[in-house]
Structures are given as C-alpha cells and as structure tokens.
Write an enzyme that holds these catalytic residues in place. Structure first.
Site, PDB file in Angstrom:
ATOM      1  N   TYR A 157      40.169  54.390  74.430  1.00 10.89           N
ATOM      2  CA  TYR A 157      39.912  55.734  73.890  1.00 10.89           C
ATOM      3  C   TYR A 157      41.194  56.553  73.878  1.00 10.89           C
ATOM      4  O   TYR A 157      41.467  57.296  72.940  1.00 10.89           O
ATOM      5  CB  TYR A 157      38.841  56.453  74.729  1.00 10.89           C
ATOM      6  CG  TYR A 157      38.432  57.760  74.098  1.00 10.89           C
ATOM      7  CD1 TYR A 157      37.393  57.802  73.176  1.00 10.89           C
ATOM      8  CD2 TYR A 157      39.106  58.943  74.392  1.00 10.89           C
ATOM      9  CE1 TYR A 157      37.034  58.990  72.559  1.00 10.89           C
ATOM     10  CE2 TYR A 157      38.754  60.129  73.785  1.00 10.89           C
ATOM     11  CZ  TYR A 157      37.716  60.158  72.862  1.00 10.89           C
ATOM     12  OH  TYR A 157      37.377  61.330  72.256  1.00 10.89           O
ATOM     13  N   PHE A 180      46.081  69.562  43.906  1.00 16.17           N
ATOM     14  CA  PHE A 180      45.250  68.373  44.044  1.00 16.17           C
ATOM     15  C   PHE A 180      43.891  68.841  44.567  1.00 16.17           C
ATOM     16  O   PHE A 180      43.812  69.800  45.334  1.00 16.17           O
ATOM     17  CB  PHE A 180      45.870  67.311  44.965  1.00 16.17           C
ATOM     18  CG  PHE A 180      44.986  66.093  45.003  1.00 16.17           C
ATOM     19  CD1 PHE A 180      44.888  65.272  43.889  1.00 16.17           C
ATOM     20  CD2 PHE A 180      44.186  65.811  46.104  1.00 16.17           C
ATOM     21  CE1 PHE A 180      44.013  64.186  43.881  1.00 16.17           C
ATOM     22  CE2 PHE A 180      43.313  64.727  46.091  1.00 16.17           C
ATOM     23  CZ  PHE A 180      43.228  63.915  44.980  1.00 16.17           C
ATOM     24  N   THR A 181      42.845  68.133  44.161  1.00 14.21           N
ATOM     25  CA  THR A 181      41.464  68.588  44.402  1.00 14.21           C
ATOM     26  C   THR A 181      41.190  68.936  45.876  1.00 14.21           C
ATOM     27  O   THR A 181      40.863  70.084  46.197  1.00 14.21           O
ATOM     28  CB  THR A 181      40.478  67.503  43.936  1.00 14.21           C
ATOM     29  OG1 THR A 181      40.832  66.260  44.543  1.00 14.21           O
ATOM     30  CG2 THR A 181      40.526  67.353  42.416  1.00 14.21           C
ATOM     31  N   ASP A 240      53.155  66.641  50.749  1.00  9.87           N
ATOM     32  CA  ASP A 240      52.083  65.658  50.608  1.00  9.87           C
ATOM     33  C   ASP A 240      52.769  64.331  50.308  1.00  9.87           C
ATOM     34  O   ASP A 240      53.191  64.066  49.182  1.00  9.87           O
ATOM     35  CB  ASP A 240      51.127  66.070  49.483  1.00  9.87           C
ATOM     36  CG  ASP A 240      49.960  65.090  49.344  1.00  9.87           C
ATOM     37  OD1 ASP A 240      50.079  63.952  49.832  1.00  9.87           O
ATOM     38  OD2 ASP A 240      48.944  65.471  48.730  1.00  9.87           O
ATOM     39  N   LYS A 295      47.009  55.072  50.372  1.00  9.32           N
ATOM     40  CA  LYS A 295      47.785  54.804  49.156  1.00  9.32           C
ATOM     41  C   LYS A 295      49.064  54.049  49.547  1.00  9.32           C
ATOM     42  O   LYS A 295      48.997  52.887  49.917  1.00  9.32           O
ATOM     43  CB  LYS A 295      48.097  56.107  48.429  1.00  9.32           C
ATOM     44  CG  LYS A 295      46.909  56.687  47.647  1.00  9.32           C
ATOM     45  CD  LYS A 295      46.008  57.512  48.487  1.00  9.32           C
ATOM     46  CE  LYS A 295      45.123  58.438  47.680  1.00  9.32           C
ATOM     47  NZ  LYS A 295      44.164  59.151  48.540  1.00  9.32           N
ATOM     48  N   ARG A 334      40.007  63.195  35.197  1.00 11.58           N
ATOM     49  CA  ARG A 334      40.945  64.130  35.812  1.00 11.58           C
ATOM     50  C   ARG A 334      41.192  65.251  34.808  1.00 11.58           C
ATOM     51  O   ARG A 334      42.238  65.365  34.198  1.00 11.58           O
ATOM     52  CB  ARG A 334      42.267  63.450  36.194  1.00 11.58           C
ATOM     53  CG  ARG A 334      42.156  62.412  37.289  1.00 11.58           C
ATOM     54  CD  ARG A 334      42.228  62.949  38.722  1.00 11.58           C
ATOM     55  NE  ARG A 334      40.994  63.460  39.269  1.00 11.58           N
ATOM     56  CZ  ARG A 334      40.681  63.429  40.568  1.00 11.58           C
ATOM     57  NH1 ARG A 334      41.474  62.873  41.446  1.00 11.58           N
ATOM     58  NH2 ARG A 334      39.570  63.973  41.003  1.00 11.58           N
ATOM     59  N   PHE A 346      33.340  66.742  40.836  1.00 10.83           N
ATOM     60  CA  PHE A 346      33.571  65.493  40.103  1.00 10.83           C
ATOM     61  C   PHE A 346      33.003  64.280  40.828  1.00 10.83           C
ATOM     62  O   PHE A 346      32.652  63.286  40.207  1.00 10.83           O
ATOM     63  CB  PHE A 346      35.068  65.293  39.831  1.00 10.83           C
ATOM     64  CG  PHE A 346      35.916  65.299  41.069  1.00 10.83           C
ATOM     65  CD1 PHE A 346      36.360  66.493  41.611  1.00 10.83           C
ATOM     66  CD2 PHE A 346      36.248  64.112  41.695  1.00 10.83           C
ATOM     67  CE1 PHE A 346      37.127  66.505  42.771  1.00 10.83           C
ATOM     68  CE2 PHE A 346      37.025  64.109  42.858  1.00 10.83           C
ATOM     69  CZ  PHE A 346      37.457  65.311  43.394  1.00 10.83           C
TER      70      PHE A 346
HETATM   71  N1  F0G Z   1      46.745  64.098  48.409  1.00 12.25           N
HETATM   72  C1  F0G Z   1      46.831  63.340  47.306  1.00 12.25           C
HETATM   73  C2  F0G Z   1      48.021  63.463  46.411  1.00 12.25           C
HETATM   74  C3  F0G Z   1      45.799  62.443  46.992  1.00 12.25           C
HETATM   75  O1  F0G Z   1      45.903  61.709  45.891  1.00 12.25           O
HETATM   76  C4  F0G Z   1      44.684  62.357  47.855  1.00 12.25           C
HETATM   77  C5  F0G Z   1      43.579  61.464  47.549  1.00 12.25           C
HETATM   78  C6  F0G Z   1      44.646  63.177  48.987  1.00 12.25           C
HETATM   79  C7  F0G Z   1      45.701  64.030  49.239  1.00 12.25           C
HETATM   80  C8  F0G Z   1      43.482  63.153  49.930  1.00 12.25           C
HETATM   81  O2  F0G Z   1      43.509  62.023  50.707  1.00 12.25           O
HETATM   82  O3  F0G Z   1      41.471  60.744  49.983  1.00 12.25           O
HETATM   83  O4  F0G Z   1      42.721  60.149  52.062  1.00 12.25           O
HETATM   84  O5  F0G Z   1      41.376  62.205  51.970  1.00 12.25           O
HETATM   85  N2  F0G Z   1      43.444  60.932  46.437  1.00 12.25           N
HETATM   86  C9  F0G Z   1      42.451  59.956  46.024  1.00 12.25           C
HETATM   87  C10 F0G Z   1      42.650  59.638  44.568  1.00 12.25           C
HETATM   88  C11 F0G Z   1      41.049  60.297  46.392  1.00 12.25           C
HETATM   89  O6  F0G Z   1      41.812  58.881  44.042  1.00 12.25           O
HETATM   90  O7  F0G Z   1      43.588  60.121  43.956  1.00 12.25           O
HETATM   91  P1  F0G Z   1      42.193  61.254  51.201  1.00 12.25           P
END
Ligand code: F0G
Length: 471
Positions: free
Chosen positions: A85, A137-138, A228, A271, A395, A462
């Site tokens: 842990y 970014f979303t 990021d 990624k 997108r 989305f």
């Molecule tokens: N920042 C970027 C540039 C991303 O592309 C993503 C996720 C995140 C942050 C968030 O990270 O998913 O690990 O919580 N992108 C995915 C995509 C979902 O399909 O582009 P996460």
C-alpha cells in the site's frame, strides 16, 4: 537505450521506406462485420462511436489513449509489481524515470491524466481567474472551469485553419497572451496551460523558440507555465525534424530542454508513455508539491500509488524509457504520416501538416451542405463506421460542448473527425484499408444527411450523447 538515428534499408538504397523497430510476438484477432450488423450496432449506439461495443469494431481508431501495445519488457515489469500500500518500489522507479527524462523535481502519481488535471486545477485556480492556453482540451478545460476558472484560447490563428502549413501550429500567440495579461492583470492568471502537441488542433507541435519566448514573457509577469506533457515526446520529434539546431539532438535531450522552460507538467501516461492506464503530475515548487501530495490521498490514493497498482507503475517506468527512443518515435509519427499521405494524394481534406497521433478529417469540407448544428463530424464518424467498421471520434461542435454562461452550443472553427492511431498496434496494411474506407465515404459525401441530438448529458457530452438521422 538506443538513441542512434535509424538508418533504414530504404535510405541506404535511396528509397524512403521505413519499418517499425519491433516485431510482433502476440496477436489479437479482429473481425469484419456485415453491413447489416454495423447498421444495427450504430443505431443501438445512438450514432455515437463511444457507445459501440468494441467487438463490433474492425479497426479501432477511436483514440490513442490506453490502446497501445506494451513491450515484452513492460509485461515482464508487470510481474515485478510490488503491491505494498505504501512505499512500493515501483513508485521509486517511476519517480526516477520522470525525473530523468522530464527533469522535474517532485512526482505525484495519478490514475490517469484527468486525475492530475483535477488536482492541479483545484490547487492553483481561484474562482474568477483566467487560464490561458494553446487551444482547449475537453477534460482539461472542464477541470479548470470546475475550479472556477475561465479558459482563454491564445493559440496562433493558423491553428484554426486546417490547410495552413505552418510547421508549429501549436504555438502560443504571445501578443494575444500579453493583451490578456494587460486586460485582466497578472494576478488573475494562476498559470499558463501549455500543451505539446495540441490534440484538438490536430496533434500540432509547439516550437522550442516559442516556449523559450513564452518563458521570458511569463517571467516578466511572474506567471508559471504548466505543461500538458501527454504527447510531448511526439512534439520533440517535430522539433528535431523542423527546427533549426535540433537535427542532431536526441528526442530525450529535446524533451528535457523543452520541459526546462516550464514549472511542471501533467501527464496522461496512456499516450506517449505506452501504458494502458496511468498518469502523473510533476512540479518543481515544494509548497505546491506538498499541497498536491496532500490532495492526492483524497481523490486518487496514497501518494506512492495515486490510483495505480504497483505493476502499473513498473510498466509505466519502463514505458517512459521506451517512449523517448528515437526509432520508436520516428516510426510512430511516420505511420500516422503514411496514412495522411495516402489521403492527401486523393485530395481528401485533412488537417495539415499531419500531426503526431492522428489524422483529422475536415468534416466541414466533406459536408458543406450539413450545417454545424447538424454535427458534420459526428456524421462523418458514423459514416465511416457504417462503411467499413472503422471507429473514429468526433472533434467538433459536440466535443466543444455548451458555454457555461449562455448555455448555447460553442461553435468551434474546427469541425473534425479524428482517426487516432494506437501505438505499436496496427500495420501499414491496416492503414491502407483505412485510407480506402475514407475514400469510399468521401466519394458518397453528397448524399449524406446530418444528425440531430436526442440525448445530451451535462458534462463532456461527446462521450454519451445520442443522435438520430436528421430528416
Ligand atoms: N490531455 C490531453 C492532451 C489528452 O489528449 C487527454 C486525453 C487528457 C489530457 C486526459 O487524459 O484521458 O488520461 O484522463 N485524451 C484522450 C483522447 C481521451 O482520446 O484524446 P486521460
């Protein structure tokens, strides 16, 4: 680690071919469905590719997130998981890898990128403040908004223009940023939210010159820069390829230099870092680290695992090392570019130059007859699935969501359908199949009708929205 530049047979003999620096040890069968099966599956999914079952998908280009193939070494690392842990030895491997390759002092592990975004946003943003960044970014913007901030896009204008060939379309427009600082005051800006590469702009990179100049500007106003770093390794490749003075530097050296102009970073390790789950947040400021390390135990897990199993952290530490290998990065980006070149040769409208992780089809140019509020990019993602079982992602206006103040749709300049390429998963033959499918959909574009939204969730719509064919 091998950081020598790969000399391909093709280069030796004057051709321009390349091959992946790996061979396949294990395979996962995939299946082509019938047109009727696809029509049924898409209807059941409300024309949203996020709601399809993966068993009904042939080539899955929904995302490059968590969909990569781990190496034999990473799988071996899984067996070395120390599931204590507290104080797992895998955490210390991970800490060492982040410090070595990204150069930051303190590490907070998280379960994935948005866990890190949540912590950083809550720690730094006060209600009423502004967070400038190079395109939204979303999940990033939502966490900034939930912390009471307002995101302000300060990316260069070229980023919003799909055919524009600017080599660094991810760059921050320093004039836009300085105008914002003068308008709202530096004390209203907790940090710059800098992404390399920029996902929503098409995987477009930021230049070293730009981050250096950004650092100088931010130093004048005492504003920190948080990065990021989700696809920062791919960003480093574009610097090596395109920016004067970097041709002979390794990806690892470029990555470290870039990060040195920032105060910390958050990471979706799913990624660039080559794992199926994981994330981290790394900073240089010890007070901020104390705050983050305290918060992580509320939302993610103890500060030596942050939501990951010990085995996940070991695979991640190894993934970080593999990710900066020059041959790996080159073959990854070149595979994306290979698909882009096929489409460009057929004059299919895509975002150019081709970015690091995906092809972005320009749905506005595909379907000039479909108004943006009938969701051209969602329509295109659905059409591609119907044609061939290939899964991409919207997108555009659906991803952009609604303005929290007015409640209206946000109408982004970019209305794109993304085909994201998982790392080390598909072959060149898969890319050929994808290109032919896109061409078939393009050739029948004039008969295509748009969609109407029949169910809309409150956050990140989305992922779960449902649609029907517009009449
Ligand atoms: N920042 C970027 C540039 C991303 O592309 C993503 C996720 C995140 C942050 C968030 O990270 O998913 O690990 O919580 N992108 C995915 C995509 C979902 O399909 O582009 P996460």
């Amino acid at each position: 680690m091998n950081n020598k530049k790969l000399i391909t047979m093709g280069e030796q003999f004057g051709r321009r071919s390349w091959a992946e620096p790996w061979k396949i040890k294990m395979v996962e069968p995939i299946r082509i469905t019938s047109p009727q099966e696809r029509r049924d599956a898409l209807e059941k999914a409300g024309y949203n590719t996020f709601l399809l079952h993966s068993k009904d998908v042939y080539i899955d280009l929904l995302t490059d997130s968590g969909t990569g193939a781990m190496s034999d070494r990473q799988w071996a690392g899984i067996m070395l998981g120390d599931e204590a842990y507290a104080g797992s030895r895998n955490f210390f491997h991970l800490e060492e890898a982040v410090q070595k390759y990204y150069g930051y002092r303190y590490l907070v592990p998280t379960h994935q990128g948005r866990g890190a975004e949540h912590l950083l946003s809550q720690a730094l943003i006060k209600p009423g403040q502004y967070v400038p960044g190079n395109m939204y970014f979303t999940t990033t913007r939502l966490h900034q908004e939930l912390a009471g901030g307002t995101f302000v896009d300060v990316i260069i204008d070229e980023a919003h223009d799909p055919p524009n060939l600017h080599p660094f379309k991810g760059n921050v427009d320093l004039d836009k940023l300085e105008a914002l600082v003068k308008r709202v005051g530096a004390e209203s800006i907790p940090y710059i939210s800098l992404a390399g590469t920029v996902n929503m702009a098409g995987g477009q990179p930021v230049s070293m010159a730009n981050v250096k100049a950004l650092r100088a500007l931010c130093d004048r106003y005492s504003i920190p820069i948080y990065l990021d770093a989700t696809r920062m390794v791919e960003n480093a490749f574009f610097i090596q390829e395109r920016e004067e003075g970097y041709k002979d530097k390794t990806i690892a050296a470029i990555l470290q230099e870039f990060c040195s102009f920032t105060d910390g970073a958050w990471m979706s390790a799913k990624k660039d870092n080559l794992v199926n789950i994981g994330g981290w947040l790394a900073v240089n400021d010890s007070d901020l680290f104390d705050a983050l390390r305290n918060m992580v135990v509320i939302y993610e897990g103890l500060h030596t695992y942050g939501g990951m199993a010990g085995r996940d952290m070991e695979a991640l530490a190894i993934g970080i090392t593999e990710a900066v290998d020059d041959d790996h990065v080159r073959s990854r980006v070149e595979q994306v570019r290979y698909l882009g070149n096929l489409l460009t040769n057929w004059e299919i409208p895509i975002v150019k130059p081709v970015g690091g992780h995906a092809i972005f089809l320009d749905a506005k140019s595909f379907y000039p007859h479909i108004p943006q509020d009938q969701f051209p990019a969602q329509t295109l993602a659905a059409g591609l699935y119907l044609d061939s079982g290939i899964r991409g992602m919207e997108r555009g206006i659906v991803s952009a969501g609604r303005d929290p103040k007015t409640g209206d749709h946000r109408y982004p300049a970019l209305e794109l359908t993304r085909l994201a390429i998982p790392r080390r998963v598909y072959t060149q033959a898969h890319m050929d199949v994808v290109a032919e499918a896109v061409k078939a959909v393009y050739d029948s574009r004039e008969q295509t009708k748009g969609l109407k939204m029949v169910y809309e969730p409150k956050y990140l719509r989305f992922f779960q929205a449902r649609f029907e064919r517009a009449s």
